[in-house]
Scaffold this motif. Structure first.
Motif, PDB file in Angstrom:
ATOM      1  N   PHE A  29       0.828  -1.182   0.000  1.00 16.25           N
ATOM      2  CA  PHE A  29       0.000   0.000   0.000  1.00 16.25           C
ATOM      3  C   PHE A  29       0.871   1.244   0.000  1.00 16.25           C
ATOM      4  N   SER A  30       0.312   2.349  -0.415  1.00 12.83           N
ATOM      5  CA  SER A  30       1.052   3.601  -0.408  1.00 12.83           C
ATOM      6  C   SER A  30       1.249   4.055   1.023  1.00 12.83           C
ATOM      7  N   GLY A  31       2.178   4.979   1.195  1.00  9.24           N
ATOM      8  CA  GLY A  31       2.433   5.501   2.529  1.00  9.24           C
ATOM      9  C   GLY A  31       3.339   4.625   3.373  1.00  9.24           C
ATOM     10  N   ASN A  32       4.055   3.710   2.737  1.00  8.44           N
ATOM     11  CA  ASN A  32       4.954   2.839   3.498  1.00  8.44           C
ATOM     12  C   ASN A  32       6.349   3.443   3.605  1.00  8.44           C
ATOM     13  N   THR A  52      10.721   7.245   3.067  1.00 11.12           N
ATOM     14  CA  THR A  52       9.275   7.144   2.951  1.00 11.12           C
ATOM     15  C   THR A  52       8.864   7.181   1.488  1.00 11.12           C
ATOM     16  N   SER A  53       7.629   6.846   1.228  1.00  8.21           N
ATOM     17  CA  SER A  53       7.137   6.913  -0.148  1.00  8.21           C
ATOM     18  C   SER A  53       7.084   8.356  -0.644  1.00  8.21           C
ATOM     19  N   GLY A  54       7.090   9.303   0.286  1.00  7.94           N
ATOM     20  CA  GLY A  54       7.102  10.710  -0.083  1.00  7.94           C
ATOM     21  C   GLY A  54       8.496  11.265  -0.291  1.00  7.94           C
ATOM     22  N   ARG A  71      14.483   5.033  -4.051  1.00  4.50           N
ATOM     23  CA  ARG A  71      13.410   4.072  -4.267  1.00  4.50           C
ATOM     24  C   ARG A  71      12.589   4.457  -5.485  1.00  4.50           C
ATOM     25  N   ASN A  73       8.773   4.065  -6.406  1.00  4.40           N
ATOM     26  CA  ASN A  73       7.467   3.676  -5.865  1.00  4.40           C
ATOM     27  C   ASN A  73       6.655   2.850  -6.858  1.00  4.40           C
ATOM     28  N   ALA A  74       6.786   3.165  -8.132  1.00  6.60           N
ATOM     29  CA  ALA A  74       6.009   2.443  -9.148  1.00  6.60           C
ATOM     30  C   ALA A  74       6.442   0.984  -9.249  1.00  6.60           C
ATOM     31  N   ASN A  76       8.118  -0.567  -6.669  1.00 10.68           N
ATOM     32  CA  ASN A  76       8.288  -1.099  -5.303  1.00 10.68           C
ATOM     33  C   ASN A  76       9.701  -1.625  -5.070  1.00 10.68           C
ATOM     34  N   GLN A  99       4.865  -1.224   6.864  1.00 13.45           N
ATOM     35  CA  GLN A  99       3.532  -0.926   6.329  1.00 13.45           C
ATOM     36  C   GLN A  99       2.566  -0.972   7.502  1.00 13.45           C
TER      37      GLN A  99
END
Length: 115
Positions: A29-32, A52-54, A71, A73-74, A76, A99
């Motif tokens: 999930f996003s936000g990991n 972070t994912s951000g 990283r 994100n697309a 992972n 997560q």
């Protein structure tokens, strides 16, 4: 369930570089937060770097200026570029995905720095 697969460890001489990679699959999930920890013989597992994912990063003091985490994100994936390696960097390096409140770990990859 989440699976993490690391690659890129090995044996290098002091001052050399290595790049570790980790690919995550499964229910992600996003936000990991993805990152790297390491454990040397006889020592506790310690943080190396997280992201972070951000895009916010955190580094151990011992790795700042030498290691860079990145990283995608697309895809992972998370990577750790390690430059100017020192003998004290020798350890098993573990990829981690946080997560929610659950940590998922890879199987670990050995990094040995020795002349």
């Amino acid at each position: 369930q989440v699976q993490l697969v690391e690659s890129g460890g090995g044996l290098v001489q002091p001052g050399e570089s290595l790049r570790l990679s980790c690919a995550a699959s499964g229910k992600i999930f996003s936000g990991n937060v993805m990152g790297w920890y390491r454990q040397a013989p006889g020592k506790q597992r310690e943080l190396v770097a997280t992201m972070t994912s951000g895009g916010s990063t955190r580094y151990a003091d011992s790795t700042k200026g030498r290691f860079t985490i990145s990283r995608d994100n697309a895809k992972n994936t998370v990577h750790l570029q390690m430059n100017n390696l020192k003998p004290e960097d020798t350890a098993v390096y573990y990829c981690d995905l946080l997560q929610g409140s659950t940590h998922y770990w890879g199987q670990g990859t050995q990094v040995t720095v020795s002349s």
